[in-house]
Design an enzyme around this catalytic site. Structure first.
Site, PDB file in Angstrom:
ATOM      1  NE  ARG A  76      -3.897   6.716   1.502  1.00  0.00           N
ATOM      2  CZ  ARG A  76      -2.838   6.558   2.278  1.00  0.00           C
ATOM      3  NH1 ARG A  76      -2.878   6.896   3.526  1.00  0.00           N
ATOM      4  NH2 ARG A  76      -1.699   6.073   1.788  1.00  0.00           N
ATOM      5  CB  THR A  77      -7.565   2.343  -2.912  1.00  0.00           C
ATOM      6  OG1 THR A  77      -7.000   3.625  -3.177  1.00  0.00           O
ATOM      7  CG2 THR A  77      -8.635   2.056  -3.940  1.00  0.00           C
ATOM      8  CE  LYS A 120      -0.732 -22.657  -7.853  1.00  0.00           C
ATOM      9  NZ  LYS A 120      -1.982 -23.401  -7.588  1.00  0.00           N
ATOM     10  NE  ARG A 142      -4.302   0.801  -6.435  1.00  0.00           N
ATOM     11  CZ  ARG A 142      -4.106   1.714  -5.487  1.00  0.00           C
ATOM     12  NH1 ARG A 142      -3.093   1.582  -4.666  1.00  0.00           N
ATOM     13  NH2 ARG A 142      -4.918   2.740  -5.357  1.00  0.00           N
ATOM     14  CG  HIS A 149      -6.918   6.035  -8.302  1.00  0.00           C
ATOM     15  ND1 HIS A 149      -8.035   5.356  -7.870  1.00  0.00           N
ATOM     16  CD2 HIS A 149      -6.005   5.951  -7.286  1.00  0.00           C
ATOM     17  CE1 HIS A 149      -7.812   4.879  -6.642  1.00  0.00           C
ATOM     18  NE2 HIS A 149      -6.581   5.224  -6.276  1.00  0.00           N
TER      19      HIS A 149
HETATM   20  N1  ASP Z   1      -2.499   6.288  -3.693  1.00  0.00           N
HETATM   21  C1  ASP Z   1      -2.441   6.984  -4.969  1.00  0.00           C
HETATM   22  C2  ASP Z   1      -2.431   5.997  -6.124  1.00  0.00           C
HETATM   23  O1  ASP Z   1      -2.599   4.808  -5.915  1.00  0.00           O
HETATM   24  C3  ASP Z   1      -1.333   7.974  -5.043  1.00  0.00           C
HETATM   25  C4  ASP Z   1       0.071   7.466  -4.881  1.00  0.00           C
HETATM   26  O2  ASP Z   1       0.306   6.260  -4.792  1.00  0.00           O
HETATM   27  O3  ASP Z   1       0.967   8.304  -4.858  1.00  0.00           O
HETATM   28  O4  ASP Z   1      -2.276   6.402  -7.248  1.00  0.00           O
END
Ligand code: ASP
Length: 325
Positions: free
Chosen positions: A74-75, A103, A124, A152
């Site tokens: 999703r993100t 590397k 991320r 987050h």
């Molecule tokens: N998608 C959310 C996160 O990246 C929650 C999860 O992974 O459970 O933190």
């Protein structure tokens, strides 16, 4: 620092003097209530525009580097969709194993590289604090899309927007967070963000997965009402928002501990009989077993609507840090 009010006459103009122009988004601690009102308003505009025209050219010619060292559905895809719906384009690095990271390149060098080609970096990373490290190395804005068990922030903003859109307001609500409150970065951010409102927070978790003490004391200092429980029963009936989380298997140091807690709670039709009729169930997703599919059709199940709000919030944030909102 309080943010000056944006120019209401130029909601989508070029505002290089705009308060968020060039800023990093690293933690929810950066925001005050007025900022949230502004983000909600811009997100609302974004929704209207997407519904009306689908794609428009607000960020035409701008490039986003989407740098993901951990899995994401999703993100990652909502940032891509957000940039493309605003007419911009994306350098996707979802598989760092195919980049120079394998590397031995440092995060700082990778980010310095990407900002030569892009106007904004979304990151991320599995380590808490990594977004701040990246932001220090970069001249262009860095948006934290999850740093280990830390924060987050964009998820918390979309969570707050979801609550506002679904229930009309945040003040006066009781939010119950359930599941992995120790490793779940989304609840760390949402708990902090809730402290801007008059909200009561209930934390329900196995002993092993309690909300970190430093977050509880941080919120205590801002006079937040908080309670801790190991069972949902005592708090379900008063709950306006039940925020369910996945047990974060990838963060456990040993498999045996994960096995002990993995199925600690399951929300299903039967559980929800004692909840209010007007309340919502949220989940940042992905879910594993903690919400039964038999509950998906219930109007209180807001988790699929919640992910749609993510698109509008991320469109708003990109426009803000690139000086167009
Ligand atoms: N998608 C959310 C996160 O990246 C929650 C999860 O992974 O459970 O933190």
């Amino acid at each position: 620092m309080p943010t000056p009010a944006p120019n209401p006459h130029l909601p989508f103009g070029d505002q290089r003097g705009a308060p968020w122009y060039g800023k990093d988004i690293l933690s929810v601690r950066q925001f005050n209530r007025e900022d949230l009102e502004y983000i909600f308003a811009v997100s609302h505009e974004m929704r209207t525009m997407v519904e009306r025209v689908g794609t428009f050219d607000l960020l035409k010619g701008k490039i986003l580097a989407n740098l993901f060292y951990e899995p994401s559905t999703r993100t990652s895809s909502s940032f891509t969709a957000a940039m493309e719906r605003l007419g911009g384009s994306v350098i996707p690095i979802n598989e760092v194993k195919y980049s120079s990271v394998t590397k031995g390149e440092t995060l700082a060098d990778t980010v310095r590289t990407l900002e030569c080609y892009a106007d904004v970096v979304v990151l991320r990373h599995p380590e808490t604090g990594s977004a701040a490290i990246a932001a220090k190395a970069a001249r262009k804005p860095v948006i934290n899309a999850g740093d280990g068990t830390g924060e987050h922030p964009t998820q918390a903003l979309l969570d707050a927007l979801t609550i506002r859109e679904e229930l009309g307001h945040l003040d006066g609500l009781t939010i119950t967070m359930l599941g992995d409150l120790k490793y779940g970065r989304t609840v760390h951010s949402l708990a902090r963000l809730s402290s801007l409102y008059k909200v009561k927070l209930n934390y329900v978790s196995p002993d092993l997965l309690r909300m970190p003490a430093e977050i509880i004391s941080e919120l205590k200092a801002s006079k937040m009402e908080q309670t801790e429980h190991s069972s949902l029963d005592p708090v379900l009936a008063e709950t306006d928002v039940l925020y369910v989380t996945r047990v974060q298997k990838e963060r456990f140091e040993n498999e045996a501990d994960y096995e002990k807690v993995k199925g600690a709670y399951v929300i299903d039709k039967a559980t929800m009989k004692s909840a209010k009729q007007r309340m919502i169930v949220m989940h940042p997703l992905p879910r594993v077993t903690e919400i039964s599919m038999d509950f998906d059709e219930d109007p209180r199940a807001a988790y699929f609507r919640q992910m749609e709000y993510g698109l509008y919030v991320r469109m708003a944030l990109l426009a803000m840090v690139l000086g167009k909102a």
